[in-house]
Design a protein around this motif. Structure first.
Motif, PDB file in Angstrom:
ATOM      1  N   ARG A   1      -6.054  -5.689 -21.485  1.00  0.00           N
ATOM      2  CA  ARG A   1      -5.661  -4.626 -20.418  1.00  0.00           C
ATOM      3  C   ARG A   1      -3.988  -4.602 -19.728  1.00  0.00           C
ATOM      4  N   LYS A   2      -3.862  -3.225 -20.272  1.00  0.00           N
ATOM      5  CA  LYS A   2      -1.908  -3.360 -19.747  1.00  0.00           C
ATOM      6  C   LYS A   2      -2.359  -2.683 -18.139  1.00  0.00           C
ATOM      7  N   VAL A   3      -0.700  -4.069 -17.772  1.00  0.00           N
ATOM      8  CA  VAL A   3      -1.257  -3.075 -15.939  1.00  0.00           C
ATOM      9  C   VAL A   3       0.039  -2.102 -15.656  1.00  0.00           C
ATOM     10  N   ALA A   4      -0.787  -1.126 -14.648  1.00  0.00           N
ATOM     11  CA  ALA A   4       0.556  -0.132 -14.247  1.00  0.00           C
ATOM     12  C   ALA A   4       0.307  -0.562 -13.044  1.00  0.00           C
ATOM     13  N   ILE A   5       1.083  -0.125 -11.888  1.00  0.00           N
ATOM     14  CA  ILE A   5       0.810  -0.992 -11.194  1.00  0.00           C
ATOM     15  C   ILE A   5       1.408   0.880  -9.641  1.00  0.00           C
ATOM     16  N   VAL A   6       0.320   0.915  -9.033  1.00  0.00           N
ATOM     17  CA  VAL A   6       1.000   2.192  -8.205  1.00  0.00           C
ATOM     18  C   VAL A   6       0.347   2.070  -6.996  1.00  0.00           C
ATOM     19  N   GLY A   7       1.304   2.346  -6.315  1.00  0.00           N
ATOM     20  CA  GLY A   7       1.741   2.313  -4.732  1.00  0.00           C
ATOM     21  C   GLY A   7       2.536   1.729  -4.605  1.00  0.00           C
ATOM     22  N   ARG A   8       3.213   2.124  -3.571  1.00  0.00           N
ATOM     23  CA  ARG A   8       4.416   1.762  -3.097  1.00  0.00           C
ATOM     24  C   ARG A   8       4.646   0.034  -2.642  1.00  0.00           C
ATOM     25  N   SER A   9       3.110  -0.080  -1.394  1.00  0.00           N
ATOM     26  CA  SER A   9       3.154  -1.119  -1.359  1.00  0.00           C
ATOM     27  C   SER A   9       2.842  -2.241  -2.627  1.00  0.00           C
ATOM     28  N   MET A  10       2.107  -2.391  -3.304  1.00  0.00           N
ATOM     29  CA  MET A  10       1.959  -3.131  -4.059  1.00  0.00           C
ATOM     30  C   MET A  10       2.788  -2.734  -5.168  1.00  0.00           C
ATOM     31  N   MET A  11       3.868  -1.629  -5.194  1.00  0.00           N
ATOM     32  CA  MET A  11       4.848  -2.040  -6.393  1.00  0.00           C
ATOM     33  C   MET A  11       5.841  -3.453  -5.519  1.00  0.00           C
ATOM     34  N   GLU A  12       6.055  -2.893  -4.609  1.00  0.00           N
ATOM     35  CA  GLU A  12       7.094  -4.049  -3.432  1.00  0.00           C
ATOM     36  C   GLU A  12       6.075  -5.295  -3.550  1.00  0.00           C
ATOM     37  N   SER A  13       5.701  -5.405  -2.958  1.00  0.00           N
ATOM     38  CA  SER A  13       4.684  -6.763  -3.454  1.00  0.00           C
ATOM     39  C   SER A  13       4.721  -6.942  -4.528  1.00  0.00           C
ATOM     40  N   SER A  14       3.928  -7.019  -5.304  1.00  0.00           N
ATOM     41  CA  SER A  14       3.956  -7.421  -6.976  1.00  0.00           C
ATOM     42  C   SER A  14       5.221  -8.559  -7.261  1.00  0.00           C
ATOM     43  N   GLU A  15       6.516  -7.459  -7.004  1.00  0.00           N
ATOM     44  CA  GLU A  15       7.312  -7.834  -6.945  1.00  0.00           C
ATOM     45  C   GLU A  15       8.615  -8.522  -6.335  1.00  0.00           C
ATOM     46  N   ILE A  16       7.802  -8.662  -5.165  1.00  0.00           N
ATOM     47  CA  ILE A  16       8.296 -10.474  -4.447  1.00  0.00           C
ATOM     48  C   ILE A  16       7.617 -11.488  -4.990  1.00  0.00           C
ATOM     49  N   ALA A  17       6.131 -11.162  -4.945  1.00  0.00           N
ATOM     50  CA  ALA A  17       5.725 -12.663  -5.710  1.00  0.00           C
ATOM     51  C   ALA A  17       6.093 -12.810  -7.563  1.00  0.00           C
ATOM     52  N   GLN A  18       7.326 -12.178  -7.791  1.00  0.00           N
ATOM     53  CA  GLN A  18       7.109 -12.316  -9.063  1.00  0.00           C
ATOM     54  C   GLN A  18       8.795 -12.960  -9.154  1.00  0.00           C
ATOM     55  N   ASP A  19       9.558 -12.308  -8.719  1.00  0.00           N
ATOM     56  CA  ASP A  19      10.965 -12.805  -8.262  1.00  0.00           C
ATOM     57  C   ASP A  19      10.643 -14.013  -7.492  1.00  0.00           C
ATOM     58  N   LEU A  20      10.078 -14.567  -6.650  1.00  0.00           N
ATOM     59  CA  LEU A  20       9.918 -16.217  -5.934  1.00  0.00           C
ATOM     60  C   LEU A  20       8.435 -16.504  -6.598  1.00  0.00           C
ATOM     61  N   GLY A  21       7.735 -16.224  -8.275  1.00  0.00           N
ATOM     62  CA  GLY A  21       7.819 -17.461  -8.796  1.00  0.00           C
ATOM     63  C   GLY A  21       6.112 -17.084  -8.579  1.00  0.00           C
ATOM     64  N   TYR A  22       5.600 -16.870  -7.834  1.00  0.00           N
ATOM     65  CA  TYR A  22       4.366 -16.946  -7.112  1.00  0.00           C
ATOM     66  C   TYR A  22       2.843 -16.129  -8.418  1.00  0.00           C
ATOM     67  N   ILE A  23       3.950 -14.692  -9.132  1.00  0.00           N
ATOM     68  CA  ILE A  23       3.182 -14.587 -10.363  1.00  0.00           C
ATOM     69  C   ILE A  23       3.931 -14.484 -11.750  1.00  0.00           C
ATOM     70  N   ASP A  24       3.593 -15.590 -12.356  1.00  0.00           N
ATOM     71  CA  ASP A  24       4.256 -15.292 -13.140  1.00  0.00           C
ATOM     72  C   ASP A  24       3.662 -14.383 -14.783  1.00  0.00           C
ATOM     73  N   ILE A  25       4.611 -12.513 -15.064  1.00  0.00           N
ATOM     74  CA  ILE A  25       4.440 -11.965 -15.804  1.00  0.00           C
ATOM     75  C   ILE A  25       4.486 -12.227 -17.039  1.00  0.00           C
ATOM     76  N   PRO A  26       3.210 -12.345 -18.155  1.00  0.00           N
ATOM     77  CA  PRO A  26       4.176 -11.945 -19.513  1.00  0.00           C
ATOM     78  C   PRO A  26       4.825 -11.054 -19.743  1.00  0.00           C
ATOM     79  N   GLN A  27       5.699 -10.871 -20.922  1.00  0.00           N
ATOM     80  CA  GLN A  27       6.244  -9.883 -21.274  1.00  0.00           C
ATOM     81  C   GLN A  27       5.246  -9.101 -21.509  1.00  0.00           C
ATOM     82  N   GLY A  28       5.339  -7.512 -21.152  1.00  0.00           N
ATOM     83  CA  GLY A  28       4.895  -6.643 -21.915  1.00  0.00           C
ATOM     84  C   GLY A  28       3.317  -6.338 -21.294  1.00  0.00           C
ATOM     85  N   LEU A  29       3.408  -7.080 -20.620  1.00  0.00           N
ATOM     86  CA  LEU A  29       2.017  -7.028 -19.464  1.00  0.00           C
ATOM     87  C   LEU A  29       1.808  -5.471 -18.521  1.00  0.00           C
TER      88      LEU A  29
END
Lengths: 551, 551
Positions: A248-276
């Protein structure tokens, strides 16, 4: 001659859940641990958030050396803008916590003028008399620490929020060794999280949700909506990994969810593969079974993405028959009605709803340790004095009892907000009280300057007047039965009652049929619109209370 | 030509919990099953109770033949006075249920004019076209029945509330045989209680609480306060038997508890040995360890005996350090804050609190069947059509799914309040809708004529005006920070604002320090006093909303 004493002064979170804040004072040095908010009880009408009364800190402004944050949850950092508008002090926190704090301060235009200092587990730092060592703990959020504070009369350890997750997803282990070291050397006082004191046994690892969620993903035939607290970084990571596994592809909806995912990704807590990840707008290019939507709003918050999707009023997140909606979170007491209203709407859309109601298997675990974890940490630390923090009075009492039963502490003492506990090497006793209490803040939906925050102090508010808008809504038709009644008090000058009434009518007309049945949403919209009108017209910021009468 | 159809028309309880009411119609004969109330959500300010909108019944007044009650809980009988003020029809119920009904009708001066007809399990009676057989079921209350209704197109069974207690305390067994008989002969439709549809397995027998409560009694060193729902006759019986066993006298405190115990004793459901019960005034003649106090108020109701005792404001029930307080009941969602406030007060009195928070063993069991009991009854009855009743929409949906999975029903159909389901021997389908909804009633604390009940219809209320009293209370001192603001709207004539303000001040002054911290109680008192004043002065009965601002 009076000997010098260490003072422990809780200002929030000891006698209620939320708005955690505790001061430590040695002579002219004060440090503050956490600066949280809480969400108001339903009895406190027209209030958005509640923060601790920090009169004591303001009165001793010149002595306050720092605010130190244990982790990034709102009940530990959410009052920070409010604090910083009164106290210009540096803020210490771990990398991830600082990322949350930065977002918050930026919104309130406080970022530039605040000194933020990053701390790291095992790296000691000094503030005034105090030398502080952050100790890594595990919790539902990442990068959380306890604090071991070396004072002239001994070491005080504050656990922050914790569970003892022996198999954390990010392999960053709960630092049992450092707690054990301190215990061996001797600890004066342990201040420990009481949240789950009613639960026996051991809280399961965050990993424990994976098997059941994997099953849910396997069984989902169409779109899969996944909702959790936006700060539950581990949970978001699990959802993303499962999405990938199940194609499944992932769409992120909702501001807090978007911000939080971005921070987590930036800081290496989530490793999101290209195109997911795809943009919400791209969802139409995929078949339902190829999509997972990560969506905010597990608590039924009226304006959240999930609440809006549930009444078919979200641009991108459309919930169709046969879609699966997972609410991977607990029901915070007081939110039952809102959450169940959303769930009923989801059922009406013929969605399959998987929530943590006890019948759906382990789709959520707590971030707080249960009794065995409390006992384990007490056994490791073996403090002379034990002081329960974070809980209603009954939780503190029970936690104190549990601590005494371990045999590993000399004294367990229950103190509450405003109490001053004085300690030396041998003795601890409650002295006089300082000002403590709650400050109710009506922040509205768009704070953008911190002065607004300050103004929202209810003492000022009640001078700014009160507006009550009474809407008589016909339950069957969803229409207003009669013109709304708008009552204004405490205003000098302009009478804008008529204008306000028309605005209320217009606002209600603009809602969809399903939105009208959601009184939370109706009230929220009416409140936002009236606030805008009154501010524009009069410059006032009264308390606005929409009241709905069903007829 | 249109063939004749049986109509099933739910008016309450299908889409919410509470205010249960369902009409069955064949041509010109309508019978009504249950006439319940519900307690309002916090969003519905200033409302005491909620009853179903019975416009449909009132419009078809001449066809309504009877109201038949399944059992005596408020969500099944609490709207009866309201119903009877509009519909003059006989009321059928079992002996015990009638005893509750009588008390209620007497209070509202409706007893003399109402025909009450006692029904008995297994004894059929006829109302219009319908022949009805009450079937004994078990529940948390005594003398409960399901109804098997013989109609021209087949038998419809309505379960009322039930669990399948295979070892009931009063040896009055759940009548499996009669359900099985009907199942064998063929049942058109089964309407079944959905309350516990989220619970897997089997609900334990009422007896299951005895071992743990026995332990609690053994361990209690001083006074023992025992609180449960006043209608939980079995639980009261268990408490009394344990009191006797452990050598404690029983004092009964709280009006509802007193009335309920008396009825249960009169009708032989509790056998109280001579000398066990003492008057509350006699408590001082006994040592603490010789006393059990049976006390009302498990839900933290602001004016209940337990709430008052918790803040040391009850004439007889004084809670001292070391006393044990047992709350043998569940926490009804929405009541958490009030209940925990009471519990915190109890802890402050150094009482030992035993409540159903998951950590105290089995001190309470549900009165509603879990999934296995639902499945068992469906298997016995094998209806052609299955219709879930009593629950939010999601519960009805889930219950329908569970029913289909048994393989024992042909169709499961989810209908909601106001839907009209038309049935003949072979077919059931949803037709048009009738009026349905909620009527909000502000009954105040002293209804004594039924006209008052009718007047309290919110449609009238909103014409009767609105009073908002805003109290700015200092959290620390409990004192009012500034004069209260009283806003009145919708009144012609007399301006009594000043008088009202003074009354609010006086009322607040009359409260003890601890009472002042209980905002529920503060509001209740202010509301009662203002209501009295306004009624006396103006004859009006406006909606009164006390609002507390903490400063």
């Amino acid at each position: 001659m009076q000997t010098k004493k260490l003072k422990i002064i809780p200002l929030g979170g000891l006698g209620e859940f939320g708005m955690n804040c505790l001061a430590l004072r040695w002579e002219d040095d004060i440090i503050v641990i956490d600066a949280g908010l809480m969400f108001p009880e339903s009895e406190l009408l027209g209030v958005d958030i509640v923060v601790p009364d920090i009169t004591y800190l303001v009165e001793n402004k010149q002595h306050v050396r720092a605010i130190i944050l244990t982790h990034g949850h709102q009940d530990h950092i959410g009052g920070l803008s409010w604090f910083l508008s009164e106290l210009k002090v540096p803020v210490y926190a771990t990398e991830f916590t600082l990322a949350y704090v930065e977002g918050n301060l930026e919104e309130n235009h406080l970022l530039d003028e605040t000194t933020l200092i990053e701390i790291t587990p095992k790296e000691k730092f000094t503030v005034g008399t105090f030398t502080i060592e952050p100790i890594r703990v595990t919790h539902s959020l990442v990068d959380c620490v306890a604090l071991a504070i070396d004072t002239p009369v001994g070491v005080v350890i504050h656990t922050g929020d914790f569970k003892i997750d022996l198999a954390p997803l990010d392999d960053k282990a709960f630092d049992l060794h450092t707690f054990a070291e301190y215990g061996k050397r001797g600890v004066l006082a342990l201040l420990q999280d009481s949240t789950n004191v009613d639960r026996s046994g051991y809280t399961p690892s965050e990993r424990a949700v994976i098997p059941r969620l994997d099953e849910v993903f396997s069984q989902a035939k169409k779109k899969l909506f996944f909702s959790c607290f936006s700060s539950s970084i581990y949970r978001i990571r699990i959802a993303m990994e499962l999405a990938r596994k199940h194609g499944r592809k992932v769409a992120i909806v909702g501001r807090s969810m978007m911000e939080s995912s971005e921070i987590a990704q930036d800081l290496g807590y989530i490793d999101i593969p290209q195109g997911l990840i795809i943009n919400p707008g791209q969802m139409r290019d995929y078949a339902p079974e190829q999509l997972m939507v990560l969506i905010s709003g597990t608590q039924g918050e009226p304006m959240s993405a999930l609440s809006r999707a549930a009444v078919d009023n979200h641009k991108h997140a459309q919930i169709d028959a046969g879609d699966t909606v997972v609410l991977s979170s607990r029901i915070i007491p007081g939110n039952e009605k809102s959450i169940f209203r959303v769930i009923d709407h989801l059922y009406r859309r013929d969605a399959i709803v998987v929530c943590d109601d006890g019948s759906n298997g382990m789709i959520h675990v707590s971030g707080h340790g249960s009794q065995e974890e409390m006992r384990l940490l007490i056994n490791l630390v073996r403090p002379k004095f034990f002081i329960p923090v974070h809980g209603d009075y009954r939780h503190l009492r029970k936690h104190a009892q549990i601590a005494m039963e371990t045999g590993a502490v000399e004294h367990a003492m229950v103190i509450e907000d405003g109490d001053v506990l004085e300690l030396d090497k041998n003795d601890a006793r409650k002295k006089d009280k300082v000002t403590a209490g709650r400050i109710l803040i009506d922040s509205g939906s768009s704070i953008d300057v911190v002065e607004e925050l300050v103004l929202r102090d209810r003492r000022v508010l009640s001078e700014d007047g009160i507006v009550m808008a009474v809407l008589a809504i016909n339950k069957r038709t969803g229409k207003m039965q009669q013109a709304p009644e708008v009552v204004m008090r405490g205003f000098g000058g302009a009478d804008i009652t008529e204008e306000a009434r028309e605005l209320v009518i217009k606002t209600l007309d603009g809602l969809s049929g399903e939105e009208k049945t959601d009184y939370g949403m109706v009230k929220e919209k009416v409140r936002a619109e009236l606030k805008r009108l009154i501010q524009k017209t009069t410059g006032r910021r009264p308390m606005i209370m929409p009241v709905i009468l069903e007829v």
